[in-house]
Enzyme design. Structure first.
Site, short mmCIF file in Angstrom:
data_model
loop_
_atom_site.label_atom_id
_atom_site.label_comp_id
_atom_site.label_asym_id
_atom_site.label_seq_id
_atom_site.Cartn_x
_atom_site.Cartn_y
_atom_site.Cartn_z
N THR B 71 0.84 -1.20 0.00
CA THR B 71 0.00 0.00 0.00
C THR B 71 0.87 1.25 0.00
O THR B 71 0.63 2.19 -0.76
CB THR B 71 -0.93 0.00 1.23
OG1 THR B 71 -1.84 -1.09 1.11
CG2 THR B 71 -1.70 1.30 1.34
N ASN B 148 -6.01 -9.30 -7.64
CA ASN B 148 -5.96 -10.09 -6.42
C ASN B 148 -7.17 -10.98 -6.19
O ASN B 148 -7.10 -11.93 -5.43
CB ASN B 148 -5.73 -9.18 -5.22
CG ASN B 148 -6.75 -8.06 -5.16
OD1 ASN B 148 -6.91 -7.30 -6.11
ND2 ASN B 148 -7.45 -7.97 -4.04
N SER B 198 5.37 -6.64 -2.48
CA SER B 198 5.19 -6.80 -1.04
C SER B 198 5.82 -8.10 -0.58
O SER B 198 5.81 -9.09 -1.30
CB SER B 198 3.69 -6.78 -0.73
OG SER B 198 3.47 -7.24 0.57
N HIS B 200 4.99 -9.96 2.28
CA HIS B 200 4.21 -11.01 2.97
C HIS B 200 3.33 -11.83 2.03
O HIS B 200 2.68 -12.77 2.45
CB HIS B 200 3.39 -10.41 4.12
CG HIS B 200 2.20 -9.62 3.68
ND1 HIS B 200 0.92 -10.09 3.79
CD2 HIS B 200 2.11 -8.39 3.15
CE1 HIS B 200 0.08 -9.17 3.34
NE2 HIS B 200 0.78 -8.13 2.95
N CYS B 324 -22.83 -11.75 3.20
CA CYS B 324 -24.21 -12.21 3.01
C CYS B 324 -25.21 -11.36 3.75
O CYS B 324 -26.39 -11.45 3.54
CB CYS B 324 -24.35 -13.68 3.46
SG CYS B 324 -24.83 -13.90 5.17
#
Lengths: 386, 382
Positions: B71, B148, B198, B200, B324
């Site tokens: 980010t 993603n 990134s 991770h 939901c």
């Protein structure tokens, strides 16, 4: 500045010969509210409860906690001293100096109460003596006994307590002085407020939460736990029972009409709640229902739901508007948690057109297609203590 | 059996990485800016790490800047490219970007004109639309390499050439957080100016990311301070995290073909078995232009969130973009690929990583099948 808080009882005075046990409950509640503070002692000295701390810097936080204990009419942060007149005078000057640093004071008054008649100077004389010392030390102020900017109160008992501020508290009765009840706690805005209001009248409350995992999230559980912890700041220790009623919803879905879902499910919830209450020595149920708020809270719906059990259901919010409920929720600090997005019931089980005028006979007919006792036993096996 | 299938969200740190982090904390804890030997030792490690991160995209180490994560990299790049922003300028991105790009562009709508590229129902961008939208006032185009949620891979070479041909001054930023270490990237062959990644997502620690910036390009920093990372990212370097990340890069670099090949085969196995066992399922990650590790599927009449909870209860972890509850947030990406509403609610993402194995497949398929049957018995009425 302050090393002790003087706590005055509220309605306990009305309670005649029960007073002793009420006071005892109150002291217990105060201790519970301060359980994570070190070096605090709570004791009684003729008619008042005192909360003493060895760490003066904790006093603001202690007051904030004790203020939330039900059964207190007001409390005063105070200075506890020995009873030598010259010590009292010095400490009173200290207090006056402190007050002057916080506010503009032109007039003041000293009031002394002497429960300990061994104290050598009469109350009026002692007030005059201390007042004179203050005038001498702080030239710019004068005495006004009718409408002073500041009133300093010297209470001479087993020890001497000097105070000025009086902090408003919540009133009510000490928790546990008025029986036990079970709160149906959802993740919403209303039920925590309902629990708060009944607890305020001295009722020890425990809470019951229904979910439909995996149709609801574990985060919904966390949210309810947070609400419980918030309520505990006022209500003392709460046992939170959690029950998964997915099996009941499945059965209703299979054998009953969709629009009856909510009414039928709520009748089950009442039965389960009644059972848990009876098994755990609780006398009533509490719900957050407010008349007309949603389909299951119309007059007819509420009547049909209540018909499922014998135990009385307290509904302290029944006559309140949503805005009034939200106002209380904000005040007691549950609102922010209640509006988190995790629902306690999945929309899968919310009928598109719920009944608002259910007929008892037709609900009973639907229910007869279900094995009520078996279903209740089955879901009770999922009970968890959160 | 515990099966973690949410590797696009984050990954478990590899053991070698963990060891490297411990070693770094014990032996290289000096501040790289310190003048003494401890500082120098840490600085050397940092430069070693820079080489490791650079190798993955074929850049020179000098073009790599370490940051606090994907980010942050995207924010530094986007704002950094917009030094000459004016009301008349325009910037372009896609409707399926990650929030760390998309929300930055939303934010910039008050400052300049912002254009969003559509995709087809597989998530592919239309080169013709891009060609149309880039003009002499276009300062920046930001496009993600791999989406993603769906896994679609954009053709960076073609898109980049289109941009540069229309306006050679337009900067091209690529969010490669999901592709870094999973798809071969060679920045020397790609007409892009910056690229973010990134740690991770590739079994490195959280809190570390990086940014490739083409050498010679000037980028304005977002934050100011001690001037670390050549002024692009001030603040004492997260040395141990960066060293751990570098170890993860090395491991991938050494075994790149083996590991990505395994991911592709595993993905195909899941897709095959899901299609065989589950009725009314739509697989949104089919084709050669999809990432090796993302399987997005939509299952009719099975709310994604319920499936996630059902599976977590059996120690299987997948994820969903939509909820939901009645307050369901709309799913921007699924809207962009015009997925049927019926299927949107039932969309889950299975994402693979280094630790996943073929042994897990049958257990997962069996459990999903049970879950789908169970959930459908409730959601299907009458």
């Amino acid at each position: 500045m302050y090393n002790i808080a003087a706590v005055s009882f509220g309605e306990i005075f009305l309670k005649g010969k029960n007073r002793g046990s009420f006071e005892h409950k109150l002291i217990e509640q105060i201790k519970f509210s301060l359980k994570d503070f070190k070096n605090v002692s709570v004791y009684k000295d003729s008619g008042k409860v005192y909360v003493e701390t060895a760490n003066e810097e904790d006093m603001d936080k202690i007051v904030e906690r004790v203020r939330r204990v039900f059964g207190i009419s007001n409390l005063s942060p105070s200075i506890k001293t020995s009873k030598e007149p010259e010590v009292i005078i010095e400490k009173t000057k200290d207090l006056f100096r402190y007050l002057l640093s916080k506010q503009n004071i032109q007039t003041f008054k000293i009031k002394t109460k002497r429960s300990d008649k061994n104290f050598p100077i009469k109350s009026m004389d002692f007030s005059a003596l201390v007042g004179g010392e203050i005038l001498e030390e702080f030239g710019q102020v004068r005495v006004d006994v009718h409408n002073p900017d500041v009133e300093i109160y010297i209470d001479i008992k087993k020890a001497c307590y000097i105070s000025s501020e009086r902090i408003k508290t919540l009133g009510g009765l000490p928790i546990g002085s008025n029986g036990r009840a079970l709160l149906l706690l959802s993740g919403g805005i209303d039920s925590p407020v309902a629990g708060y209001m009944i607890a305020k009248r001295g009722v020890e409350i425990n809470a019951l939460y229904f979910h439909t995992y995996p149709f609801t999230s574990e985060r919904a559980n966390e949210k309810v736990i947070k609400l419980k912890e918030k309520l505990e700041e006022y209500c003392g220790k709460i046992t939170l029972y959690a029950i998964n009623i997915l099996e009941i919803h499945k059965a209703i879905r299979e054998f009953c009409r969709e629009e009856e879902t909510t009414i039928l499910a709520r009748r089950f919830m009442m039965r389960i709640a009644e059972k848990i209450a009876l098994d755990n020595n609780m006398q009533m149920l509490i719900t957050g229902e407010s008349l007309g708020q949603v389909a299951s809270q119309t007059m007819r719906s509420m009547a049909v739901i209540e018909n499922a059990i014998e135990m009385p259901i307290l509904k302290p919010l029944v006559g309140l508007d949503k805005t009034e409920i939200i106002e209380i929720a904000r005040e007691i600090g549950t609102y922010e948690t209640s509006i988190l997005p995790y629902d306690d019931c999945c929309s899968v089980f919310a009928p598109k057109h719920p009944l608002i005028n259910p007929k008892l006979e037709s609900i009973l007919r639907s229910e007869s297609r279900l094995n009520v006792e078996d279903l209740i036993d089955k879901v009770l096996e999922t009970i968890e203590y959160l | 059996m515990m099966v973690y299938l949410d590797n696009s969200a984050t990954t478990r740190v590899r053991n070698e990485v963990l060891q490297a982090i411990i070693d770094a904390n014990e032996n290289y804890y000096g501040n790289p800016s310190s003048l003494h030997r401890m500082g120098l030792k840490a600085e050397k490690k940092l430069e070693e790490a820079r080489r490791a991160a650079a190798k993955i995209v074929g850049s020179s180490p000098e073009e790599i800047y370490f940051t606090g994560g994907g980010t942050e990299s995207n924010n530094i790049a986007i704002f950094g490219h917009l030094a000459n922003l004016s009301r008349e300028s325009n910037i372009i991105t896609t409707k399926i970007e990650h929030p760390s790009v998309y929300n930055v562009f939303k934010q910039l709508e008050t400052k300049c004109r912002v254009r969003y590229l559509d995709t087809d129902e597989r998530g592919r961008l239309n080169p013709l639309q891009l060609q149309e939208l880039v003009d002499e006032d276009t300062l920046l185009v930001a496009i993600m390499h791999v989406n993603n949620e769906i896994g679609i891979v954009q053709d960076l070479e073609n898109l980049g050439n289109i941009i540069k041909r229309k306006n050679k001054n337009t900067r091209f930023h690529v969010d490669a957080v999901q592709s870094y270490g999973k798809i071969k990237i060679d920045v020397n062959r790609l007409p892009l100016d910056s690229l973010s990644f990134s740690s991770h997502k590739i079994h490195g620690p959280k809190g570390v990311g990086g940014l490739f910036i083409r050498s010679g390009l000037k980028i304005n920093p977002l934050t100011f301070g001690g001037g670390q990372e050549r002024g692009i990212r001030s603040g004492t370097e997260n040395t141990s995290g960066i060293i751990g990340f570098a170890r993860a890069c090395d491991l991938i670099y050494e075994n790149f073909h083996e590991e990505t090949d395994k991911l592709y085969r595993l993905k195909n196995q899941y897709i095959k078995r899901l299609a065989e066992e589950i009725d009314d399922i739509k697989i949104n990650s089919l084709g050669d232009d999809m990432a090796p590790h993302i399987i997005n599927v939509s299952i009719k009449n099975v709310p994604g969130e319920v499936l996630v909870h059902y599976l977590e209860d059996r120690d299987i972890y997948v994820s969903t973009g939509s909820a939901c509850s009645s307050k369901a947030r709309d799913n921007r990406i699924l809207d962009a690929i015009k997925l049927d509403r019926d299927y949107q609610a039932g969309t889950v993402r299975i994402s693979l990583g280094y630790f996943n194995s073929f042994d897990e497949v049958e257990y997962v398929i069996k459990t999903i099948k049970e879950a789908v049957n169970d959930i459908r018995s409730i959601t299907k009425r009458g």
